[in-house]
Scaffold this motif. Structure first.
Motif, PDB file in Angstrom:
ATOM      1  N   ARG A 278      51.253  27.491  32.108  1.00  0.00           N
ATOM      2  CA  ARG A 278      50.426  27.910  30.982  1.00  0.00           C
ATOM      3  C   ARG A 278      48.955  27.849  31.374  1.00  0.00           C
ATOM      4  N   VAL A 279      48.228  28.871  30.977  1.00  0.00           N
ATOM      5  CA  VAL A 279      46.789  28.875  31.202  1.00  0.00           C
ATOM      6  C   VAL A 279      46.105  29.412  29.953  1.00  0.00           C
ATOM      7  N   SER A 280      44.813  29.134  29.851  1.00  0.00           N
ATOM      8  CA  SER A 280      44.003  29.672  28.760  1.00  0.00           C
ATOM      9  C   SER A 280      42.902  30.535  29.358  1.00  0.00           C
ATOM     10  N   ILE A 281      42.702  31.699  28.748  1.00  0.00           N
ATOM     11  CA  ILE A 281      41.625  32.584  29.177  1.00  0.00           C
ATOM     12  C   ILE A 281      40.321  32.085  28.562  1.00  0.00           C
ATOM     13  N   VAL A 282      39.383  31.687  29.401  1.00  0.00           N
ATOM     14  CA  VAL A 282      38.095  31.168  28.933  1.00  0.00           C
ATOM     15  C   VAL A 282      37.186  32.317  28.512  1.00  0.00           C
ATOM     16  N   ASP A 283      37.056  33.294  29.371  1.00  0.00           N
ATOM     17  CA  ASP A 283      36.297  34.509  29.058  1.00  0.00           C
ATOM     18  C   ASP A 283      36.647  35.566  30.091  1.00  0.00           C
ATOM     19  N   LEU A 284      36.167  36.774  29.862  1.00  0.00           N
ATOM     20  CA  LEU A 284      36.430  37.876  30.775  1.00  0.00           C
ATOM     21  C   LEU A 284      35.261  38.057  31.726  1.00  0.00           C
ATOM     22  N   ALA A 285      35.567  38.038  33.016  1.00  0.00           N
ATOM     23  CA  ALA A 285      34.552  38.288  34.025  1.00  0.00           C
ATOM     24  C   ALA A 285      34.329  39.782  34.203  1.00  0.00           C
ATOM     25  N   ARG A 286      35.350  40.586  33.854  1.00  0.00           N
ATOM     26  CA  ARG A 286      35.288  42.027  34.027  1.00  0.00           C
ATOM     27  C   ARG A 286      36.310  42.678  33.107  1.00  0.00           C
ATOM     28  N   ARG A 287      36.012  43.887  32.649  1.00  0.00           N
ATOM     29  CA  ARG A 287      36.914  44.613  31.763  1.00  0.00           C
ATOM     30  C   ARG A 287      37.461  45.889  32.394  1.00  0.00           C
ATOM     31  N   GLU A 288      36.787  46.436  33.357  1.00  0.00           N
ATOM     32  CA  GLU A 288      37.185  47.681  34.004  1.00  0.00           C
ATOM     33  C   GLU A 288      37.262  47.485  35.522  1.00  0.00           C
ATOM     34  N   PRO A 289      38.187  48.154  36.192  1.00  0.00           N
ATOM     35  CA  PRO A 289      39.219  49.043  35.647  1.00  0.00           C
ATOM     36  C   PRO A 289      40.366  48.317  34.953  1.00  0.00           C
ATOM     37  N   TYR A 290      40.405  46.981  35.099  1.00  0.00           N
ATOM     38  CA  TYR A 290      41.377  46.150  34.387  1.00  0.00           C
ATOM     39  C   TYR A 290      40.705  44.810  34.120  1.00  0.00           C
ATOM     40  N   ARG A 291      41.262  44.049  33.205  1.00  0.00           N
ATOM     41  CA  ARG A 291      40.657  42.766  32.837  1.00  0.00           C
ATOM     42  C   ARG A 291      40.817  41.742  33.963  1.00  0.00           C
ATOM     43  N   LEU A 292      39.737  41.040  34.234  1.00  0.00           N
ATOM     44  CA  LEU A 292      39.738  39.916  35.168  1.00  0.00           C
ATOM     45  C   LEU A 292      39.164  38.727  34.411  1.00  0.00           C
ATOM     46  N   ALA A 293      39.913  37.622  34.339  1.00  0.00           N
ATOM     47  CA  ALA A 293      39.551  36.520  33.454  1.00  0.00           C
ATOM     48  C   ALA A 293      39.315  35.223  34.208  1.00  0.00           C
TER      49      ALA A 293
ATOM     50  N   THR B 170      51.446  25.781  43.790  1.00  0.00           N
ATOM     51  CA  THR B 170      50.412  26.805  43.813  1.00  0.00           C
ATOM     52  C   THR B 170      49.277  26.436  42.870  1.00  0.00           C
ATOM     53  N   PRO B 171      48.063  26.309  43.361  1.00  0.00           N
ATOM     54  CA  PRO B 171      46.947  25.959  42.473  1.00  0.00           C
ATOM     55  C   PRO B 171      46.604  27.107  41.536  1.00  0.00           C
ATOM     56  N   THR B 172      46.009  26.761  40.393  1.00  0.00           N
ATOM     57  CA  THR B 172      45.580  27.770  39.433  1.00  0.00           C
ATOM     58  C   THR B 172      44.305  28.425  39.937  1.00  0.00           C
ATOM     59  N   PRO B 173      44.297  29.758  40.078  1.00  0.00           N
ATOM     60  CA  PRO B 173      43.066  30.422  40.520  1.00  0.00           C
ATOM     61  C   PRO B 173      42.004  30.352  39.431  1.00  0.00           C
ATOM     62  N   LYS B 174      40.747  30.386  39.849  1.00  0.00           N
ATOM     63  CA  LYS B 174      39.663  30.391  38.868  1.00  0.00           C
ATOM     64  C   LYS B 174      39.570  31.725  38.152  1.00  0.00           C
ATOM     65  N   LEU B 175      39.952  32.792  38.856  1.00  0.00           N
ATOM     66  CA  LEU B 175      39.949  34.144  38.306  1.00  0.00           C
ATOM     67  C   LEU B 175      41.302  34.779  38.536  1.00  0.00           C
ATOM     68  N   ALA B 176      41.774  35.550  37.548  1.00  0.00           N
ATOM     69  CA  ALA B 176      43.030  36.267  37.720  1.00  0.00           C
ATOM     70  C   ALA B 176      43.033  37.503  36.833  1.00  0.00           C
ATOM     71  N   PRO B 177      43.690  38.575  37.270  1.00  0.00           N
ATOM     72  CA  PRO B 177      43.851  39.745  36.416  1.00  0.00           C
ATOM     73  C   PRO B 177      44.715  39.416  35.200  1.00  0.00           C
ATOM     74  N   VAL B 178      44.524  40.191  34.147  1.00  0.00           N
ATOM     75  CA  VAL B 178      45.292  39.993  32.913  1.00  0.00           C
ATOM     76  C   VAL B 178      45.939  41.312  32.503  1.00  0.00           C
TER      77      VAL B 178
ATOM     78  N   ARG C 206      48.798  37.498  44.818  1.00  0.00           N
ATOM     79  CA  ARG C 206      50.027  37.933  44.127  1.00  0.00           C
ATOM     80  C   ARG C 206      50.180  37.312  42.741  1.00  0.00           C
ATOM     81  N   MET C 207      49.091  36.849  42.128  1.00  0.00           N
ATOM     82  CA  MET C 207      49.166  36.210  40.819  1.00  0.00           C
ATOM     83  C   MET C 207      48.379  36.993  39.765  1.00  0.00           C
ATOM     84  N   PHE C 208      48.950  37.092  38.566  1.00  0.00           N
ATOM     85  CA  PHE C 208      48.219  37.617  37.422  1.00  0.00           C
ATOM     86  C   PHE C 208      48.817  37.046  36.143  1.00  0.00           C
TER      87      PHE C 208
END
Length: 207
Positions: A104-119, A13-21, A56-58
């Motif tokens: 393992r992944v590293s959160i680079v920055d947050l694309a969105r904070r509401e209604p939940y974090r998307l990184a 499974t490839p690492t998505p560029k964006l994922a909920p946190v 189905r990934m977060f």
């Protein structure tokens, strides 16, 4: 005692560029681990609905000690990316799910904070270190874990599972998930990207 399993998705499974946190106290999602979760907060219920409708990934990120959960710097940026393996919605709208750690992944920055974090994510590549030493350390680690598990009801299952793992890196993550309980030490092992150092640290913590 928590007993994880491995899965081919960690490679395929490839690492998505964006994922909920999801940010949780004391939680570290290791590759090849199964993490049961109970979801009751409205924002995370919405997150699960969106995630189940897509890939189905977060990620599960650990709250920094003493931090307020809502701040951008309240959690460790190194996290585990997971795949929802099973999910049951309860009559009251809460959910029980099982999340399998992929990598393992590293959160680079947050694309969105509401209604939940998307990184935005970056895949953390691990280094094997010393291959010959890894094999010796892995044998030592299995022996230590056999002694620790000897008096538990699941001792035979634990021992069989560890003996089936022939990759020192997978073994390290299985052992960290199963035997390390303290949040700070779990995060330390999650952030260690050199397998030899991870195995040595596990032996130090468990010996």
């Amino acid at each position: 005692m928590k007993l994880p399993v491995s899965g081919s998705e960690s490679i395929a499974t490839p690492t998505p560029k964006l994922a909920p946190v999801m940010v949780l106290p004391g939680a570290a999602l290791f590759p090849h681990a199964l993490l049961p979760l109970y979801i009751f907060e409205p924002r995370y219920r919405q997150m699960l609905a969106d995630t189940l409708a897509s890939d189905r990934m977060f990620c599960v990120a650990m709250v920094r000690p003493g931090a307020e959960e809502e701040g951008d710097d309240s959690f460790f940026p190194v996290t585990g990316l997971g795949l929802i393996r099973a999910c049951v919605t309860n009559p009251d709208g809460t959910l029980h799910l099982v999340l399998q750690g992929l990598r393992r992944v590293s959160i680079v920055d947050l694309a969105r904070r509401e209604p939940y974090r998307l990184a935005h994510l970056r895949h953390l590549v691990t280094s094997p270190g010393d291959l010959a030493e890894n094999l010796e350390l892995a044998r030592h680690l299995v022996a230590i874990c056999a002694g620790l598990a000897a008096h538990t009801p699941e001792s035979a299952q634990v021992q069989q599972r560890l003996e089936e793992v022939d990759d020192p890196e997978i073994l390290a993550d299985v052992v960290a998930h199963t035997f390390i309980q303290e949040g700070a030490r779990r995060q330390e092992l999650l952030e260690e990207t050199v397998v030899t150092r991870r195995l040595r640290r596990l032996i130090e913590l468990l010996a």
